[in-house]
Design an enzyme around this catalytic site. Structure first.
Site, PDB file in Angstrom:
ATOM      1  N   PRO A 149       0.828  -1.205   0.000  1.00  0.00           N
ATOM      2  CA  PRO A 149       0.000   0.000   0.000  1.00  0.00           C
ATOM      3  C   PRO A 149       0.865   1.258   0.000  1.00  0.00           C
ATOM      4  CG  PRO A 149      -0.797  -1.584   1.618  1.00  0.00           C
ATOM      5  CD  PRO A 149       0.531  -2.091   1.132  1.00  0.00           C
ATOM      6  N   GLU A 150       0.574   2.167  -0.924  1.00  0.00           N
ATOM      7  CA  GLU A 150       1.327   3.403  -1.025  1.00  0.00           C
ATOM      8  C   GLU A 150       0.469   4.555  -0.506  1.00  0.00           C
ATOM      9  OE1 GLU A 150       4.355   3.313  -1.637  1.00  0.00           O
ATOM     10  OE2 GLU A 150       4.740   1.501  -2.793  1.00  0.00           O
TER      11      GLU A 150
END
Length: 272
Positions: free
Chosen positions: A2-3
């Protein structure tokens, strides 16, 4: 992994359910995450109210009465809001129960995430104090990036992925922003013209804003807090498209390894 857009999407997803709600209990099933969940955290947060939910870089900050819960999703973590604590799975490590009946569940198959606590100002926490500006803030502009890039010999892709330079520009978005700005990912940061740096700042902001609007990028490990995927992946121009035709000029997309990460670019649109 997840960014920033995925983490921000998660923050927006959980906020309506837990903001201004008191914690009735916390259940920790596995403390052995990247950093161990502190002993006694269950007692510390009990009966505290979550007043605001903030994001700094990829950290989610649940500000409570006497401190802040710091949550990092790691490589495979996710947060979901549930109506109950039924159907517990192997990788469901933490449940936080709220007075309104909802449960915030932290799931992390690879256990690289974190659930930590600080009673001091979160800005001074050792995991956060060294971080660069938020990419969508006014602090991240041409003058800032130009000053930081001066004399730097590291490849521009590695440079913009450095959280001490700017936070939240992960591998996917670095690839996409460099393509949009027409910059080869191997170019030394200090060799890039001011004009190109201006284009890169603009590209980073546009790519991240577009991803936020789309709800984050769909990867195998990420789901939004409501269980649905994001939809930005279908709009990627270079990432994961090695050998496929560039959507702009039809040249096959190339791939190299940089800092143990896959890097994708168009040799025609992003010349050395």
């Amino acid at each position: 992994m997840p960014e920033l857009p995925e983490v921000e999407t998660t923050r927006r997803g959980i906020q309506p359910f837990i903001k201004n709600q008191s914690i009735t209990k916390m259940v920790v099933r596995h403390r052995g995450l990247r950093w161990p969940i502190p002993e006694g955290l269950e007692s510390i947060v009990k009966d505290q109210t979550v007043h605001t939910i903030e994001r700094r870089a990829k950290y989610l900050l649940l500000h409570c009465d006497t401190g802040t819960l710091i949550i990092h999703l790691g490589m495979s973590g996710r947060l979901r809001v549930l109506d109950n604590d039924n159907n517990i799975n192997k990788h469901d490590h933490v449940d936080i129960f709220f007075h309104n009946g909802y449960v915030l569940r932290f799931t992390d198959p690879r256990r690289f995430g974190a659930v930590l606590w600080t009673e001091k100002s979160y800005e001074h926490h050792p995991l956060i104090a060294h971080l660069g500006p938020e990419p969508l803030s006014d602090a991240f502009d041409l003058n800032y990036l130009h000053q930081r890039a001066k004399g730097r010999t590291s490849p521009i892709k590695t440079f913009i992925m450095n959280g001490e330079v700017v936070v939240g520009v992960g591998n996917i978005y670095a690839n996409e922003a460099l393509f949009m700005a027409g910059i080869h990912p191997s170019t030394a940061a200090g060799k890039i013209s001011k004009k190109q740096l201006a284009e890169l700042v603009d590209a980073i902001k546009k790519v991240l804003e577009k991803a936020l609007l789309a709800g984050g990028t769909t990867l195998r490990d990420f789901r939004k807090s409501d269980g649905n995927p994001g939809y930005f992946a279908q709009e990627l121009h270079v990432y994961g498209r090695e050998g496929q035709a560039c959507l702009r000029c039809h040249t096959p997309i190339s791939s190299i390894r940089q800092a143990q990460r896959a890097t994708y670019f168009c040799p025609q649109c992003q010349p050395r």
